[in-house]
Design a protein around this motif. Structure first.
Motif, mmCIF file in Angstrom:
data_model
loop_
_atom_site.group_PDB
_atom_site.id
_atom_site.type_symbol
_atom_site.label_atom_id
_atom_site.label_comp_id
_atom_site.label_asym_id
_atom_site.label_seq_id
_atom_site.Cartn_x
_atom_site.Cartn_y
_atom_site.Cartn_z
ATOM 1 N N LEU A 117 33.121 -47.645 -7.704
ATOM 2 C CA LEU A 117 32.469 -47.683 -9.012
ATOM 3 C C LEU A 117 33.490 -48.016 -10.091
ATOM 4 O O LEU A 117 33.428 -47.495 -11.198
ATOM 5 N N SER B 228 32.617 -48.844 -14.013
ATOM 6 C CA SER B 228 31.150 -48.694 -14.003
ATOM 7 C C SER B 228 30.735 -47.352 -14.602
ATOM 8 O O SER B 228 29.954 -46.606 -14.004
ATOM 9 N N VAL C 293 26.921 -46.873 -15.054
ATOM 10 C CA VAL C 293 26.194 -46.477 -13.839
ATOM 11 C C VAL C 293 26.411 -45.000 -13.539
ATOM 12 O O VAL C 293 25.479 -44.281 -13.171
ATOM 13 N N LYS D 222 24.861 -51.603 -5.386
ATOM 14 C CA LYS D 222 24.979 -52.957 -5.924
ATOM 15 C C LYS D 222 23.877 -53.245 -6.941
ATOM 16 O O LYS D 222 24.117 -53.853 -7.985
ATOM 17 N N THR E 275 24.645 -51.371 -10.212
ATOM 18 C CA THR E 275 25.752 -51.994 -10.935
ATOM 19 C C THR E 275 25.310 -53.281 -11.625
ATOM 20 O O THR E 275 25.608 -53.501 -12.804
ATOM 21 N N GLU F 241 25.036 -53.908 -15.752
ATOM 22 C CA GLU F 241 25.854 -54.956 -16.357
ATOM 23 C C GLU F 241 24.987 -55.921 -17.154
ATOM 24 O O GLU F 241 25.353 -56.372 -18.242
#
Length: 338
Positions: free
Chosen positions: A72, A75, A78, A222, A225, A229
Motif C-alpha cells: 500500500l 496509498s 485507501v 488493486k 487503489t 487514485e
C-alpha cells in the motif's frame, strides 16, 4: 438458461454471509470459488458490515491464502477509507509495504502491527514515525516475547525523527537480517556500535525488493487503489490546493502527495548517510551427501591393503590376529562360511 443447483447454493451462502460463522474445513478450491463470487458481489457496494464480516470468515478459514503480501505504498487514501477491511486482511501477512504514507504513530493501522505475528518484512519508509513509535512497536516482543518476533527485514529510512534511542528497542528483534535506517537522525558512529552488539555489518547500499500483492484478495486491493487514485485526480485543475476540505474532500490528499514527492527529491535527505545493517553470513552445516562422502573417505583411510598371506592364513585355519583393516574381511568370510 436456469442456474445450476451448485450456483444457487453458492449465491445463497454469499447473500447470507453475515450468518456464516465459519468456513473451516472447506477445500481451498471451493474457498477460492466462493471468495471470487463474494468479491464480485460486494466490492462496489457500500455495505462495509458484510464486506468486513465476510473477509473475517475467509481469513479465519484460509489464513495466508487470502492475502500473504500487501503493498500500500503511497496509498493513504485507501488506508483511511478501508481501515477495518485492511486490518482484517493484515492478520496473516508475511510482507507489508506502507512506505510514503505519512501515517504517524497514532494511526490505527500502525498500532495493529504488533498483532501480526507472521510478519517477516515491513517497510515504513517516510511514514512519519519516531522513537516512541519504535518503543511501542517492540513492547510485546520485549516483554511477552510475542508480536513481530519473526521480523527479518525492516525499512525505517527517511524518518528524520528516529534517533539513537531506538537502538535499545530494536535489539529484541533477534531474527532481523536487514535493517535500513538511512535518512534518520542516527550518526554513523552510533550505527557501528549498534551493529557490533547484534553481529550486524553496516553497508552503504542494498537492493530492496519491492513487495507485490499476493493472495486471493490482490484483485480487491488493486481495485481499491485504482478507484481512489481516480477520485483524487478527478478534481478540476483550476482549483487551488488550499481550498476548504469540506468542499473538495480529497483536495488535501493531492497536496500531501506533492509533499511526499518533494521529500523524495529533497537535498536534506540525500545529504544524510546511507545506513543499512545486514547480518553476517550464517555458517551452513554440511549436507548429508557431504557428510557421507567424508565418512567414506575416513573409512577408506583406516583400511590397510589386503595381501595374499592374510587370505592364505585364513584358509589354512591359522590362528592369526589380523590388523584393523583386515578384521572386517575375516569376519565377513566367517559369516559366509556359516
Amino acid at each position: 438458461m436456469l442456474p445450476s443447483l451448485i450456483d444457487l447454493s453458492r449465491d445463497y451462502v454469499i447473500d447470507n454471509i453475515c450468518s456464516v460463522e465459519s468456513l473451516v474445513g472447506l477445500p481451498e478450491t471451493i474457498g477460492e470459488w466462493l471468495f471470487v463470487r463474494f468479491i464480485d458481489r460486494y466490492y462496489e457496494k457500500n455495505d462495509r458490515i458484510k464486506l468486513t464480516h465476510g473477509l473475517t470468515v475467509f481469513v479465519e478459514a484460509f489464513d495466508q491464502v487470502v492475502l500473504s503480501k500487501l503493498n500500500l505504498s503511497d496509498s493513504l487514501v485507501v488506508i483511511n477509507e478501508f481501515t477495518e477491511c485492511l486490518l482484517t486482511l493484515m492478520t496473516n501477512l508475511t510482507e507489508l509495504d506502507l512506505s510514503h504514507c505519512q501515517l504517524g504513530e497514532q494511526h490505527e493501522v500502525v498500532q495493529h502491527f504488533s498483532k501480526i505475528k507472521s510478519l517477516r518484512k515491513l517497510s515504513l519508509k517516510n511514514c512519519g514515525v519516531n522513537d516512541d513509535f519504535i518503543r511501542k512497536l517492540t513492547i510485546p516482543c520485549r516483554v511477552l516475547k510475542t508480536g513481530i518476533v519473526n521480523l527479518e527485514k525492516l525499512d525505517l529510512s527517511c524518518n528524520s525523527k528516529i534517533t539513537e534511542r531506538s537502538f535499545s528497542h530494536l535489539s529484541c528483534l533477534r531474527r532481523l537480517d536487514v535493517l535500513i535506517m538511512s535518512g534518520t537522525s542516527i550518526t554513523t558512529t552510533a550505527a557501528k556500535t549498534f551493529a557490533s552488539k547484534l553481529e550486524l555489518i553496516v553497508v552503504s547500499d542494498l537492493k530492496w525488493k519491492l513487495t507485490e500483492n499476493e493472495g486471493w484478495a490482490k484483485g480487491l486491493i488493486k481495485f481499491w487503489t485504482k478507484s481512489k487514485e481516480a477520485t483524487v485526480t478527478s478534481r478540476p485543475k483550476h482549483h487551488p490546493l488550499d481550498i476548504s476540505p469540506t468542499k473538495y474532500f480529497y483536495s488535501h490528499q493531492k497536496a500531501r502527495l506533492r509533499l511526499v514527492e518533494e521529500l523524495k527529491s529533497s537535498n536534506e535527505l540525500n545529504e544524510l548517510p546511507e545506513i543499512v545493517f545486514v547480518r553476517y553470513p550464517r555458517h551452513e552445516t554440511p549436507s548429508e551427501d557431504l557428510r557421507g562422502e567424508k565418512r567414506k573417505r575416513r573409512r577408506s583411510l583406516t583400511f590397510c591393503p589386503i595381501d595374499g598371506d592374510v587370505i592364505k592364513g585364513y584358509l589354512e585355519k591359522q590362528q592369526t590376529k589380523p590388523n584393523c583393516g583386515c578384521r572386517d574381511l575375516i569376519e565377513t568370510l566367517n559369516m559366509l562360511e556359516k
